[in-house]
Design an enzyme around this catalytic site. Structure first.
Site, PDB file in Angstrom:
ATOM      1  N   ASP A   1      -7.080  -0.795  -0.262  1.00  0.00           N
ATOM      2  CA  ASP A   1      -5.860  -0.133   0.238  1.00  0.00           C
ATOM      3  C   ASP A   1      -6.174   1.212   0.883  1.00  0.00           C
ATOM      4  OD1 ASP A   1      -4.510  -2.198  -1.003  1.00  0.00           O
ATOM      5  OD2 ASP A   1      -2.943  -0.892  -1.824  1.00  0.00           O
TER       6      ASP A   1
ATOM      7  N   GLY B   1       0.803  -1.226   0.000  1.00  0.00           N
ATOM      8  CA  GLY B   1       0.000   0.000   0.000  1.00  0.00           C
ATOM      9  C   GLY B   1       0.830   1.267   0.000  1.00  0.00           C
TER      10      GLY B   1
HETATM   11  O1  PMV Z   1      -0.854  -5.409  -4.512  1.00  0.00           O
HETATM   12  P1  PMV Z   1      -1.871  -4.576  -3.829  1.00  0.00           P
HETATM   13  O2  PMV Z   1      -1.570  -4.331  -2.429  1.00  0.00           O
HETATM   14  O3  PMV Z   1      -2.247  -3.368  -4.610  1.00  0.00           O
HETATM   15  O4  PMV Z   1      -3.186  -5.467  -3.707  1.00  0.00           O
HETATM   16  C1  PMV Z   1      -3.926  -5.866  -4.770  1.00  0.00           C
HETATM   17  C2  PMV Z   1      -5.087  -6.621  -4.258  1.00  0.00           C
HETATM   18  C3  PMV Z   1      -5.963  -7.196  -5.333  1.00  0.00           C
HETATM   19  O5  PMV Z   1      -7.039  -7.838  -4.670  1.00  0.00           O
HETATM   20  C4  PMV Z   1      -5.202  -8.226  -6.147  1.00  0.00           C
HETATM   21  C5  PMV Z   1      -6.488  -6.121  -6.281  1.00  0.00           C
HETATM   22  C6  PMV Z   1      -7.446  -5.149  -5.620  1.00  0.00           C
HETATM   23  O6  PMV Z   1      -7.693  -4.094  -6.245  1.00  0.00           O
HETATM   24  O7  PMV Z   1      -8.014  -5.447  -4.561  1.00  0.00           O
END
Ligand code: PMV
Length: 313
Positions: free
Chosen positions: A148, A103
């Site tokens: 996030d 994040g």
């Molecule tokens: O890699 P990160 O922390 O941006 O997480 C992505 C999480 C997913 O579920 C793969 C995509 C999302 O938008 O939730």
């Protein structure tokens, strides 16, 4: 006038990534001891906005780069709080590895919004901060689920279900969680594995819907284990989630190596976190096993190992 400072934490998705994009729940936690910060200092008339970010590749200004994501977020924030245009020097710092699933972008954005709101004399709610950061992430990262910006702006363990509006519920954390994070050092843009999963889902919806249902089921059980402080149960659920993420095709040899090393060293469970293919994994440890798990991650090739505790709430 003195500088105004604000900060925001990193985050980890504890379980449910990818399935969350398809309407299943996910759980995310803030990492309060790993932060990004922003400081704004009034500058001379005519200077506009200038950014100084040694951890993020240098310095730039509104004039030179008006479509820079942070510049646009700053303008949007100042407009919302009635202080645009403004002449400000913005300094950004971050301890959070970038493009690693922790994040970093949302934390820097959140710190920026908080500092600018404070400059405008306004105390925004977490929902207002989250909405501004989400608008910025949408503009630059396609279709983020919103998890996030939410967990970071609320700085609280959350249950998250995508929707309009999303369902966001604060979660009880019965006992502190000792986490050991291993960074593969491989930077991976979220949108690539997300797009790959979409292609595979389109090619075989029944199989992928079933994967997502299995993930949703374990996320429900993880919520109960988290609230009850049942670390052993939670660890087993993290392993189950990793197994499904491997089947979905978002793990990698490097992530698998770190996950296995952590388990062999006595972690209660371990999995990748975030989009996968690179970035970080984490292990659930105990006060007794944390150091050993950390050493095992380094020996297995982790480029960086971070020890952190999610406090009970
Ligand atoms: O890699 P990160 O922390 O941006 O997480 C992505 C999480 C997913 O579920 C793969 C995509 C999302 O938008 O939730």
């Amino acid at each position: 006038m003195q500088s105004i400072h604000a900060s925001a934490p990193a985050k980890l998705i504890l379980c449910g990534e990818h399935a969350v994009v398809y309407g299943r729940p996910a759980i995310a936690v803030p990492l309060s001891d790993l932060r990004a910060s922003a400081a704004v200092t009034p500058a001379d008339l005519g200077c506009g906005l200038s950014f100084h970010a040694p951890d993020l590749g240098g310095a730039w200004s509104e004039d030179e780069n008006p479509t820079d994501p942070l510049c646009e977020l700053a303008q949007m924030t100042l407009q919302q709080f009635g202080r645009h245009p403004a002449n400000l020097r913005v300094s950004l710092r971050s301890m959070i590895p970038i493009a690693s699933g922790m994040g970093s972008g949302a934390a820097i954005g959140t710190a920026l919004v908080r500092a600018l709101a404070a400059y405008a004399g306004y105390e925004p709610t977490p929902a207002e901060v989250s909405a501004l950061v989400y608008a910025s992430e949408q503009r630059f990262h396609g279709t983020p689920s919103g998890i996030d910006n939410t967990v970071i702006a609320y700085e609280q363990a959350i249950w998250y279900l995508r929707g309009d509006p999303p369902t966001i519920a604060p979660l009880r954390v019965g006992e502190p969680l000792q986490l050991v994070i291993g960074d593969t050092g491989i930077r991976s843009a979220t949108r690539l594995p997300v797009a790959a999963v979409r292609e595979r889902w389109q090619a075989d919806q029944p199989t992928f819907e079933r994967f997502f249902d299995l993930i949703a089921d374990l996320v429900v059980r993880a919520r109960a284990a988290l609230a009850a402080g049942e670390a052993i149960v939670l660890g087993a659920l993290l392993d189950e989630n990793q197994h499904l993420l491997e089947q979905i095709g978002v793990s990698s040899p490097e992530l698998n190596r770190l996950v296995n090393a952590a388990r062999t060293a006595g972690a209660l469970g371990a999995k990748l976190s975030g989009a996968g293919w690179g970035g970080v994994m984490f292990a659930l440890a105990t006060p007794d096993t944390g150091e050993r798990v950390g050493r095992a991650l380094s020996a297995a090739g982790a480029k960086r190992v971070l020890h952190t505790t999610v406090t009970a709430s």
